[in-house]
Design an enzyme around this catalytic site. Structure first.
Site, mmCIF file in Angstrom:
data_model
loop_
_atom_site.group_PDB
_atom_site.id
_atom_site.type_symbol
_atom_site.label_atom_id
_atom_site.label_comp_id
_atom_site.label_asym_id
_atom_site.label_seq_id
_atom_site.Cartn_x
_atom_site.Cartn_y
_atom_site.Cartn_z
ATOM 1 N N CYS A 6 -29.822 -70.347 34.300
ATOM 2 C CA CYS A 6 -30.422 -70.768 33.041
ATOM 3 C C CYS A 6 -31.935 -70.780 33.133
ATOM 4 O O CYS A 6 -32.628 -70.513 32.169
ATOM 5 C CB CYS A 6 -29.938 -72.157 32.660
ATOM 6 S SG CYS A 6 -28.205 -72.372 32.972
ATOM 7 N N SER A 38 -21.778 -76.720 28.312
ATOM 8 C CA SER A 38 -22.930 -77.108 27.495
ATOM 9 C C SER A 38 -22.490 -77.969 26.314
ATOM 10 O O SER A 38 -23.109 -78.995 26.015
ATOM 11 C CB SER A 38 -23.666 -75.866 26.986
ATOM 12 O OG SER A 38 -24.187 -75.135 28.072
HETATM 13 C C1 LIG Z 1 -22.762 -74.075 34.166
HETATM 14 C C2 LIG Z 1 -23.028 -75.509 33.997
HETATM 15 C C3 LIG Z 1 -23.038 -76.106 32.727
HETATM 16 C C4 LIG Z 1 -22.854 -75.288 31.459
HETATM 17 O O1 LIG Z 1 -21.554 -74.800 31.328
HETATM 18 P P1 LIG Z 1 -21.263 -73.589 30.315
HETATM 19 O O2 LIG Z 1 -19.773 -73.534 30.262
HETATM 20 O O3 LIG Z 1 -21.856 -72.373 30.937
HETATM 21 O O4 LIG Z 1 -21.878 -73.946 29.016
HETATM 22 C C5 LIG Z 1 -23.248 -77.467 32.634
HETATM 23 N N1 LIG Z 1 -23.443 -78.213 33.732
HETATM 24 C C6 LIG Z 1 -23.450 -77.680 34.973
HETATM 25 C C7 LIG Z 1 -23.654 -78.581 36.148
HETATM 26 C C8 LIG Z 1 -23.243 -76.319 35.146
HETATM 27 O O5 LIG Z 1 -23.276 -75.801 36.367
#
Ligand SMILES: *Cc1c(COP(=O)(O)O)cnc(C)c1O
Length: 382
Positions: free
Chosen positions: A326, A74
């Site tokens: 999410c 994120s």
């Molecule tokens: C899980 C995910 C994120 C976010 O990653 P985090 O480390 O959980 O913040 C962003 N982009 C994609 C495509 C994801 O699958």
């Protein structure tokens, strides 16, 4: 053990691999130094951090000074989008190009920028889950400061034509970012050959710990920091570094790279078998076409409530997802499935299975059987 857990939600997170945990452990205890400290304990932590950076750079075919540690996917997505838009503010470039089916971290960053006066083009995706370089070409302008298209989608696993899009961007002198959080560990990443200027990674999606990731950023790009303070990460991201996390991410990425071809093949074999079994259920729709990530299988069973399906599976020790972690719990149908043109009913009746090579054939059969009977039962109820 008929009721051992079947974990079919690797797109949400993965367990930390034992080798990764082992590599990290010293940095929680004996090697607890702050990498910015000048005495030996600090220098040792600094050395571990830089070794991790070099290993990750090697895996991505980039340079160590192009690797910036973040708190995860994120932050990487936020930083790429906001950091590029902020850096280009003086030059007056305030147009961004992305797609409608990115991860919320990317989409919400773009919406934030729109409120700050930027213009964003959100490319639609085809009914099978793809965008094309031609679509990008049609919307870029001399004002475009960034094109961001994910390498592979987290909900349906479709792999985007990153090479074609990045080649177009390179020819036009526009920086190209890709969210490779899902692709890492499954698909090759080579920032040179693929002309990638910025790239987001997250450790917990590939056998590493939560709370650590990387934003790869080319040396010649100016990227504004999001977190101000100390001089860490070449003065671009303040905060005492997550040394154990960085060591863990490097180890996870190395291991995944060594095993990538073999694990991709054996995982796809299992996924394809499950798809063959489940797609014959009456009314079943498969969301997303090939090329897809090997472990992703996204299905819609119109008339079946996705959340109920998950609860029935959970009661049998099966962990799966409807859409992404999410958006689940929000009650809203997945923005990705709606983008493919699925109806609300189809989107709400969706099931995402995401497996890896460690799922046994025995468990594949159990999983298929459980989904089949749960769908039949819930449909009967409806
Ligand atoms: C899980 C995910 C994120 C976010 O990653 P985090 O480390 O959980 O913040 C962003 N982009 C994609 C495509 C994801 O699958």
């Amino acid at each position: 053990m008929p009721n051992s857990l079947i974990y079919a939600d690797h797109a949400a997170t993965t367990p930390v691999r034992p080798e990764v945990l082992e590599a990290m452990l010293p940095y929680f205890s004996a090697q607890y130094g702050n990498p910015s400290s000048l005495y030996r304990l600090g220098r040792q932590a600094k050395a571990a951090l830089e070794e991790a950076r070099a290993k990750i750079a090697h895996c991505l075919h980039g340079a160590p000074e192009e690797i910036f540690f973040t708190s995860g996917g994120s932050e990487g997505d936020n930083w790429a989008v906001k950091g590029m838009a902020l850096a280009d503010k003086e030059s007056g470039k305030s147009h961004l190009v992305t797609t409608v089916f990115e991860h919320p971290a990317l989409l919400e960053s773009c919406r934030f920028l729109e409120r700050q006066g930027c213009r964003v083009s959100y490319l639609p995706v085809s009914s099978t889950g793809f965008v094309t370089a031609k679509q990008v070409e049609e919307v870029v302008t001399p004002d475009t400061c960034l094109v961001s298209v994910m390498y592979a989608n987290n909900e349906i696993g479709t792999v985007q034509p990153v090479r074609e899009i990045s080649a177009l961007c390179r020819a036009k002198g526009i920086p190209f970012h890709t969210d490779a959080v899902q692709a890492a560990g499954w698909l090759p990443i080579d920032v040179q050959a693929q002309n990638i200027d910025l790239l987001t990674l997250s450790a917990h999606k590939l056998g590493g710990p939560k709370g650590i990731g990387v934003l790869y950023c080319r040396k010649w790009l100016s990227l504004s920091p999001l977190i101000h303070g100390g001089k860490q990460e070449n003065s671009r991201r303040a905060g005492t570094e997550n040394v154990a996390g960085a060591v863990g991410l490097a180890k996870a990425l190395e291991l995944a790279g060594q095993e990538q071809i073999k694990r991709s093949q054996s995982t796809a074999e299992k996924r394809d078998w499950m798809e063959g079994e489940l797609s014959t259920l009456t009314g079943c729709l498969v969301n997303g076409a090939n090329p897809r990530l090997p472990g992703h299988l996204n299905l819609s069973f119109p008339g079946v409530e996705g959340e109920s399906l998950l609860l029935v599976l959970d009661a049998q020790g099966i962990a799966a997802s409807s859409g992404s972690a999410c958006s689940s719990g929000s009650g809203n149908p997945s923005h990705v499935l709606l983008a493919l043109g699925r109806s609300e009913k189809e989107a709400k009746g969706s099931l995402r299975l995401s497996i890896d090579e460690t799922l046994s054939w025995e468990d594949c059969r159990r999983l298929v059987q459980a989904v089949k009977s749960a769908v039949e039962m819930l449909r009967f109820d409806a």
